[in-house]
Design an enzyme around this catalytic site. Structure first.
Site, short mmCIF file in Angstrom:
data_model
loop_
_atom_site.label_atom_id
_atom_site.label_comp_id
_atom_site.label_asym_id
_atom_site.label_seq_id
_atom_site.Cartn_x
_atom_site.Cartn_y
_atom_site.Cartn_z
N VAL A 82 15.78 8.38 16.72
CA VAL A 82 16.49 7.64 15.68
C VAL A 82 17.86 7.31 16.26
O VAL A 82 18.63 8.21 16.60
CB VAL A 82 16.62 8.46 14.38
CG1 VAL A 82 17.26 7.61 13.27
CG2 VAL A 82 15.26 8.99 13.93
N SER A 86 23.84 -0.47 12.43
CA SER A 86 25.04 -0.89 11.70
C SER A 86 24.94 -0.62 10.20
O SER A 86 25.83 -0.99 9.44
CB SER A 86 25.30 -2.37 11.95
OG SER A 86 24.17 -3.13 11.57
N THR A 87 23.85 0.04 9.75
CA THR A 87 23.70 0.36 8.33
C THR A 87 23.58 1.88 8.14
O THR A 87 23.51 2.63 9.10
CB THR A 87 22.44 -0.31 7.74
OG1 THR A 87 21.28 0.31 8.31
CG2 THR A 87 22.42 -1.81 8.03
N HIS A 89 21.02 3.38 7.04
CA HIS A 89 19.61 3.76 7.19
C HIS A 89 19.45 4.96 8.13
O HIS A 89 18.67 5.87 7.86
CB HIS A 89 18.83 2.55 7.71
CG HIS A 89 17.36 2.77 7.79
ND1 HIS A 89 16.69 2.90 8.99
CD2 HIS A 89 16.41 2.89 6.82
CE1 HIS A 89 15.41 3.08 8.75
NE2 HIS A 89 15.21 3.08 7.45
N PHE A 114 11.13 20.59 16.62
CA PHE A 114 11.93 19.39 16.35
C PHE A 114 12.36 18.76 17.67
O PHE A 114 13.30 19.20 18.31
CB PHE A 114 13.16 19.77 15.52
CG PHE A 114 13.95 18.58 15.04
CD1 PHE A 114 13.60 17.95 13.87
CD2 PHE A 114 15.04 18.11 15.76
CE1 PHE A 114 14.33 16.85 13.41
CE2 PHE A 114 15.77 17.02 15.32
CZ PHE A 114 15.41 16.39 14.15
#
Length: 156
Positions: A82, A86-87, A89, A114
């Protein structure tokens, strides 16, 4: 005093499930390569490894849970990447995949590792997928072997 410590050599075969996120596949494929390398170096046979690809990191916990509940695996290794955009999310996905994998681990009788990178940029992800910061897929697979053997030792 009795001390338990996981070993990287196993007397019995170890069956490993690996869940990989297809999003950022360029990075995740390197993590998977590292995990498979670690397992191979520790005599885990290809027939004892199952890889499941999911669309993205958010979907990892569900399939990890299905694998854990199936009782076919001694451990599940979760791999994804991940990368901050720019958000917001990124924040939501990181939080939920982390919580989801932790919940699967705590609610199953097997180790659920993980191996999801959560990085600020692509450079950090590349560094952790086999360049100067090592390979977190390799590390996660090694931890899975150690945890399986530790659990076996405790349950003797």
């Amino acid at each position: 005093m009795k001390t338990f410590e996981g070993k990287l050599v196993s007397e019995k075969p170890i069956k490993i499930g690996i869940v990989c996120a297809r999003f950022n596949e360029f990075i995740v494929s390197k993590l998977l390569g590292g995990a498979l390398d670690a397992l191979s170096r520790h005599n885990i046979k290809d027939d004892d490894i199952t890889v499941a690809w999911v669309p993205g990191a958010f979907e990892i916990p569900l399939i990890a849970s299905k694998m854990a509940k199936s009782k076919k695996y001694d451990a599940v290794v979760c791999l994804g990447a991940v990368i901050r955009g720019s958000t917001t999310h990124y924040d939501y996905v990181c939080a939920e995949v982390s919580k989801g994998i932790a919940n699967v681990s705590l609610n199953s009788d097997i180790p659920v590792m993980f191996g999801v990178l959560t990085t600020e940029n692509i450079e950090q992800a590349i560094e952790r997928a086999g360049t100067k910061a090592g390979n977190k897929g390799f590390d996660s697979a090694m931890a899975a072997i150690e945890m399986v053997n530790l659990i076996r030792e405790i349950e003797k």
